[in-house]
Scaffold this motif. Structure first.
Motif, PDB file in Angstrom:
ATOM      1  N   LYS A   1      -5.932   4.001  10.044  1.00 34.21           N
ATOM      2  CA  LYS A   1      -6.918   2.945  10.435  1.00 34.21           C
ATOM      3  C   LYS A   1      -6.468   1.269  10.248  1.00 34.21           C
ATOM      4  O   LYS A   1      -5.580   0.860   9.221  1.00 34.21           O
ATOM      5  CB  LYS A   1      -8.032   3.774   9.462  1.00 34.21           C
ATOM      6  CG  LYS A   1      -8.743   4.359   9.561  1.00 34.21           C
ATOM      7  CD  LYS A   1      -9.422   4.332  10.878  1.00 34.21           C
ATOM      8  CE  LYS A   1     -10.291   5.520  10.907  1.00 34.21           C
ATOM      9  NZ  LYS A   1     -11.101   5.875  12.259  1.00 34.21           N
ATOM     10  N   GLY A   2      -7.189   0.109  10.594  1.00 30.80           N
ATOM     11  CA  GLY A   2      -7.060  -1.544  10.249  1.00 30.80           C
ATOM     12  C   GLY A   2      -4.801  -1.614  10.668  1.00 30.80           C
ATOM     13  O   GLY A   2      -4.534  -0.608  11.749  1.00 30.80           O
TER      14      GLY A   2
ATOM     15  N   ILE B   1      -9.087  -4.242   9.607  1.00 29.92           N
ATOM     16  CA  ILE B   1     -10.114  -4.603   8.119  1.00 29.92           C
ATOM     17  C   ILE B   1      -9.504  -5.618   7.645  1.00 29.92           C
ATOM     18  O   ILE B   1      -8.684  -5.930   6.656  1.00 29.92           O
ATOM     19  CB  ILE B   1      -9.199  -2.953   7.504  1.00 29.92           C
ATOM     20  CG1 ILE B   1      -9.932  -1.800   7.930  1.00 29.92           C
ATOM     21  CG2 ILE B   1     -10.335  -3.417   5.811  1.00 29.92           C
ATOM     22  CD1 ILE B   1      -9.370  -0.812   7.328  1.00 29.92           C
TER      23      ILE B   1
ATOM     24  N   ALA C   1      -7.885  -7.122  -2.880  1.00 25.94           N
ATOM     25  CA  ALA C   1      -8.189  -5.502  -1.627  1.00 25.94           C
ATOM     26  C   ALA C   1      -8.611  -5.191  -1.701  1.00 25.94           C
ATOM     27  O   ALA C   1      -9.437  -4.136  -2.765  1.00 25.94           O
ATOM     28  CB  ALA C   1      -6.718  -5.602  -1.421  1.00 25.94           C
ATOM     29  N   CYS C   2      -8.712  -4.554  -0.631  1.00 24.08           N
ATOM     30  CA  CYS C   2      -9.172  -2.715  -0.244  1.00 24.08           C
ATOM     31  C   CYS C   2      -8.239  -1.978  -1.110  1.00 24.08           C
ATOM     32  O   CYS C   2      -6.794  -1.948  -1.447  1.00 24.08           O
ATOM     33  CB  CYS C   2      -8.704  -3.118   1.751  1.00 24.08           C
ATOM     34  SG  CYS C   2     -10.500  -3.790   2.260  1.00 24.08           S
ATOM     35  N   VAL C   3      -9.164  -0.744  -1.448  1.00 23.88           N
ATOM     36  CA  VAL C   3      -8.409  -0.306  -1.958  1.00 23.88           C
ATOM     37  C   VAL C   3      -7.532   1.094  -1.538  1.00 23.88           C
ATOM     38  O   VAL C   3      -6.551   1.473  -1.928  1.00 23.88           O
ATOM     39  CB  VAL C   3      -9.262   0.354  -3.965  1.00 23.88           C
ATOM     40  CG1 VAL C   3      -8.215   0.958  -4.569  1.00 23.88           C
ATOM     41  CG2 VAL C   3      -9.872  -0.063  -4.815  1.00 23.88           C
ATOM     42  N   ARG C   4      -8.750   1.779  -0.700  1.00 27.20           N
ATOM     43  CA  ARG C   4      -7.573   2.960   0.173  1.00 27.20           C
ATOM     44  C   ARG C   4      -7.537   2.368   1.132  1.00 27.20           C
ATOM     45  O   ARG C   4      -9.257   1.870   1.883  1.00 27.20           O
ATOM     46  CB  ARG C   4      -8.299   4.198  -1.096  1.00 27.20           C
ATOM     47  CG  ARG C   4      -8.560   4.485  -1.653  1.00 27.20           C
ATOM     48  CD  ARG C   4      -9.299   5.414  -1.838  1.00 27.20           C
ATOM     49  NE  ARG C   4      -9.021   5.680  -3.622  1.00 27.20           N
ATOM     50  CZ  ARG C   4      -7.651   6.324  -4.249  1.00 27.20           C
ATOM     51  NH1 ARG C   4      -6.795   7.360  -3.281  1.00 27.20           N
ATOM     52  NH2 ARG C   4      -7.395   6.920  -5.475  1.00 27.20           N
ATOM     53  N   ILE C   5      -6.929   2.957   2.399  1.00 25.50           N
ATOM     54  CA  ILE C   5      -6.921   2.961   3.304  1.00 25.50           C
ATOM     55  C   ILE C   5      -6.603   4.173   4.530  1.00 25.50           C
ATOM     56  O   ILE C   5      -5.312   4.657   3.694  1.00 25.50           O
ATOM     57  CB  ILE C   5      -6.528   1.577   3.796  1.00 25.50           C
ATOM     58  CG1 ILE C   5      -7.074   0.199   3.543  1.00 25.50           C
ATOM     59  CG2 ILE C   5      -6.044   1.417   5.772  1.00 25.50           C
ATOM     60  CD1 ILE C   5      -5.633  -0.953   4.296  1.00 25.50           C
TER      61      ILE C   5
ATOM     62  N   CYS D   1     -10.453  -7.778   4.245  1.00 20.59           N
ATOM     63  CA  CYS D   1     -10.286  -7.842   3.143  1.00 20.59           C
ATOM     64  C   CYS D   1     -10.795  -9.482   2.551  1.00 20.59           C
ATOM     65  O   CYS D   1     -10.973  -9.402   1.143  1.00 20.59           O
ATOM     66  CB  CYS D   1      -9.055  -7.031   2.266  1.00 20.59           C
ATOM     67  SG  CYS D   1      -9.315  -5.752   2.710  1.00 20.59           S
ATOM     68  N   ASP D   2     -10.130 -10.376   3.326  1.00 19.84           N
ATOM     69  CA  ASP D   2      -9.960 -11.056   2.687  1.00 19.84           C
ATOM     70  C   ASP D   2     -10.279 -12.207   4.506  1.00 19.84           C
ATOM     71  O   ASP D   2      -9.536 -12.065   5.354  1.00 19.84           O
ATOM     72  CB  ASP D   2      -8.744 -11.910   1.853  1.00 19.84           C
ATOM     73  CG  ASP D   2      -8.761 -14.065   1.744  1.00 19.84           C
ATOM     74  OD1 ASP D   2      -9.874 -14.366   2.027  1.00 19.84           O
ATOM     75  OD2 ASP D   2      -7.864 -14.413   1.621  1.00 19.84           O
TER      76      ASP D   2
ATOM     77  N   TYR E   1       0.752  -0.877   0.305  1.00 19.25           N
ATOM     78  CA  TYR E   1      -0.231  -0.201   0.127  1.00 19.25           C
ATOM     79  C   TYR E   1       1.135   1.323  -0.191  1.00 19.25           C
ATOM     80  O   TYR E   1       1.631   1.605   0.879  1.00 19.25           O
ATOM     81  CB  TYR E   1      -1.252  -0.361   0.746  1.00 19.25           C
ATOM     82  CG  TYR E   1      -2.081  -1.157   1.129  1.00 19.25           C
ATOM     83  CD1 TYR E   1      -2.859  -0.481   0.525  1.00 19.25           C
ATOM     84  CD2 TYR E   1      -2.064  -2.339   1.530  1.00 19.25           C
ATOM     85  CE1 TYR E   1      -4.235  -1.376  -0.027  1.00 19.25           C
ATOM     86  CE2 TYR E   1      -2.826  -2.839   1.430  1.00 19.25           C
ATOM     87  CZ  TYR E   1      -3.980  -1.987   0.678  1.00 19.25           C
ATOM     88  OH  TYR E   1      -5.252  -3.300   0.796  1.00 19.25           O
TER      89      TYR E   1
ATOM     90  N   VAL F   1      -3.582   0.754  -2.553  1.00 23.94           N
ATOM     91  CA  VAL F   1      -3.402  -0.798  -2.952  1.00 23.94           C
ATOM     92  C   VAL F   1      -2.298  -0.979  -4.522  1.00 23.94           C
ATOM     93  O   VAL F   1      -2.207  -0.104  -5.290  1.00 23.94           O
ATOM     94  CB  VAL F   1      -4.175  -1.541  -3.659  1.00 23.94           C
ATOM     95  CG1 VAL F   1      -4.611  -1.335  -4.601  1.00 23.94           C
ATOM     96  CG2 VAL F   1      -3.853  -3.424  -3.079  1.00 23.94           C
TER      97      VAL F   1
END
Length: 169
Positions: A82-83, A107, A74-78, A109-110, A57, A66
């Motif tokens: 967070k997480g 968070i 996967a999650c694109v933005r974090i 994602c999987d 990331y 990402v």
């Protein structure tokens, strides 16, 4: 051609030492840092056992976005803080999470991910580049030796990527 070694019968520390040398060779002759990030992700994903995601990331100045990875989408933005990834980025400290279900604000994602290690990528001048994130479907897959090994691998990536990323800007 560079070949990824299968799971090694070496001690964990010796295996990471071997991976660091191989990563250095893998990245040495390539000038594109995105290509290096993609190959680095594939290299680590296929060189260590019990992984279901390995990737980057990158910090865009506001949040983590990402980058090249291996695994499911996967999650694109974090957001920073967070997480596990955002925490590593904000604190600039490697996060070793034995059980992701016990990490406040994790968070997912999987859903298969059970443990995680995230190494912040920080330039020598203190600039946040992003994070290196690795997930496992096994609880307690990562420990202090993995943290040390992943940090050494990330140092190789940063060394290879920084001059090239700066030249591309």
């Amino acid at each position: 051609m560079f070949e990824v070694s299968p799971a090694s019968p070496l001690s964990k520390a010796a295996h990471y030492d071997e991976l660091v040398a191989q990563a250095r060779a893998l990245l040495a002759d390539e000038t594109d840092w995105i290509a290096n990030a993609a190959n680095f992700s594939a290299f680590v994903f296929h060189s260590l056992s019990d992984l279901n995601w390995a990737g980057f990331y990158f910090h865009d100045g506001r949040e983590l976005v990402v980058g090249p990875f291996q695994g499911k989408p996967a999650c694109v933005r974090i957001a920073l803080g967070k997480g596990v990834c955002g925490t590593a980025a904000q604190t600039r400290q490697t996060q070793v999470v034995r059980d992701v279900h016990e990490f406040p604000g994790h968070i997912a994602c999987d859903a298969a991910s059970q443990s995680e290690i995230v190494v912040p990528l920080v330039a020598p001048d203190g600039t946040l580049i992003g994070v290196w994130d690795v997930d496992s479907p096994v609880v307690a897959r990562f420990d202090a030796q993995d943290a040390k090994g992943m940090e050494a691998l990330c140092a190789v990536f940063i060394e290879a990527a920084l001059p090239r990323a700066a030249a591309a800007s």
